[in-house]
Motif scaffolding. Structure first.
Motif, PDB file in Angstrom:
ATOM      1  N   UNK A  32      27.740 -51.001 -14.744  1.00 42.73           N
ATOM      2  CA  UNK A  32      28.456 -50.910 -13.605  1.00 42.73           C
ATOM      3  C   UNK A  32      28.187 -52.125 -12.939  1.00 42.73           C
ATOM      4  N   UNK A  33      26.935 -52.473 -12.359  1.00 46.88           N
ATOM      5  CA  UNK A  33      26.391 -53.539 -11.588  1.00 46.88           C
ATOM      6  C   UNK A  33      26.753 -54.906 -12.383  1.00 46.88           C
ATOM      7  N   UNK A  34      26.612 -54.940 -13.767  1.00 45.46           N
ATOM      8  CA  UNK A  34      26.784 -56.002 -14.718  1.00 45.46           C
ATOM      9  C   UNK A  34      28.188 -56.538 -14.920  1.00 45.46           C
ATOM     10  N   UNK A  35      28.922 -55.638 -14.898  1.00 43.03           N
ATOM     11  CA  UNK A  35      30.657 -55.773 -15.403  1.00 43.03           C
ATOM     12  C   UNK A  35      31.352 -55.127 -14.432  1.00 43.03           C
ATOM     13  N   UNK A  36      31.497 -54.192 -13.780  1.00 43.24           N
ATOM     14  CA  UNK A  36      32.570 -53.666 -13.196  1.00 43.24           C
ATOM     15  C   UNK A  36      32.450 -53.653 -11.821  1.00 43.24           C
ATOM     16  N   UNK A  37      31.329 -54.137 -11.335  1.00 44.22           N
ATOM     17  CA  UNK A  37      31.308 -54.009  -9.852  1.00 44.22           C
ATOM     18  C   UNK A  37      32.248 -55.235  -9.193  1.00 44.22           C
ATOM     19  N   UNK A  38      32.656 -56.142  -9.808  1.00 39.58           N
ATOM     20  CA  UNK A  38      33.607 -57.317  -9.482  1.00 39.58           C
ATOM     21  C   UNK A  38      34.924 -56.599  -9.098  1.00 39.58           C
ATOM     22  N   UNK A  39      35.394 -55.705 -10.000  1.00 41.10           N
ATOM     23  CA  UNK A  39      36.733 -55.065  -9.883  1.00 41.10           C
ATOM     24  C   UNK A  39      36.557 -53.990  -8.683  1.00 41.10           C
ATOM     25  N   UNK A  40      35.743 -53.128  -8.417  1.00 42.50           N
ATOM     26  CA  UNK A  40      35.398 -52.424  -7.486  1.00 42.50           C
ATOM     27  C   UNK A  40      34.848 -53.125  -5.962  1.00 42.50           C
ATOM     28  N   UNK A  41      34.828 -54.211  -6.119  1.00 44.55           N
ATOM     29  CA  UNK A  41      34.622 -54.946  -4.949  1.00 44.55           C
ATOM     30  C   UNK A  41      35.786 -55.061  -4.064  1.00 44.55           C
ATOM     31  N   UNK A  42      36.977 -54.791  -4.607  1.00 48.30           N
ATOM     32  CA  UNK A  42      38.158 -54.809  -3.920  1.00 48.30           C
ATOM     33  C   UNK A  42      38.273 -53.495  -3.289  1.00 48.30           C
TER      34      UNK A  42
END
Length: 238
Positions: free
Chosen positions: A119-129
């Motif tokens: 999540x920290x490496x890949x998916x956090x960008x999307x959930x930063x919205x």
């Protein structure tokens, strides 16, 4: 040959970027009228969403461009253009198969990316919205974008599909990707709460994923969420 492949990839990147601006722009405008003030003070977030989405457009465009070149110049794929090349009853089967397989891939890779380190490496960008907007539909870290970019290019090598039905699949991908992130439900309540709606993913279902993270992982259908007991229903805020 390499020049042709390069320009095909470049053209597909431009097409995907243009499709993103057109679709997200239309629904962002609809949000302005339906939910006045929803985007207020989200300017920096939206600019980040657009920046990441343009990177994603290139990551989606390169394999798509290579496959498009291979289809036209080498006949690599199972894409066909003649309506009578396959039985007419098969026309709707192919897009349903594509969507079901894409949904399966998405569910399991999405759930996998919710493991803490990934999540920290890949998916956090999307959930930063927070909250998600129509511009967040393609706002992915490059590694996440890569997991999504390979699905349709891979399927056209193994499952025959008419070019028009492939266009339908891409249209469904685009519309659902954008509308599921708008922050409001565009589909009638009667549909969303119907028996059919109970198996489809819309904004009110995906919004709950953005609220709680550990549920509602699907893309188009709620089949895997229900089977794996990760479906927590609809958001009360949408």
């Amino acid at each position: 040959m390499w020049d042709a492949i390069f320009f095909s990839a470049l053209a597909m990147t431009a097409i995907i970027a243009a499709r993103y601006f057109a679709s997200s722009g239309v629904f962002a405008l609809a949000t302005r009228f339906r939910r006045p003030g929803y985007h207020d003070r989200l300017g920096p977030q939206i600019r980040r969403e657009i920046s990441w989405s343009l990177v994603s457009a290139a990551i989606y465009g390169i394999p798509a461009g290579i496959v498009a070149w291979g289809w036209q110049e080498r006949g690599w794929t199972q894409i066909y253009t003649q309506w009578d090349a396959m039985p007419l009853w098969y026309l709707p089967i192919a897009p349903l198969a594509y969507l079901a397989l894409h949904d399966t891939w998405f569910y399991w890779t999405h759930r996998w990316m919710h493991r803490p380190r990934l999540f920290r490496a890949m998916h956090a960008v999307h959930h930063a919205s927070r909250p998600p907007t129509a511009w967040a539909a393609m706002s992915f870290h490059p590694w996440e974008a890569l997991t999504g970019a390979v699905v349709i290019p891979a399927l056209v090598f193994v499952i025959p599909i008419h070019i028009a039905m492939l266009g339908l699949v891409l249209a469904v991908m685009t519309i659902m990707g954008v509308t599921n992130h708008m922050g409001w439900e565009m589909f009638p309540r009667r549909l969303v709460h119907s028996r059919l709606g109970g198996w489809l993913i819309t904004a009110s279902h995906h919004q709950r994923h953005h609220e709680e993270y550990r549920c509602n992982y699907g893309l188009y259908f709620r089949f895997w969420d229900r089977l794996c007991k990760t479906d927590r229903g609809l958001s009360e805020r949408v």
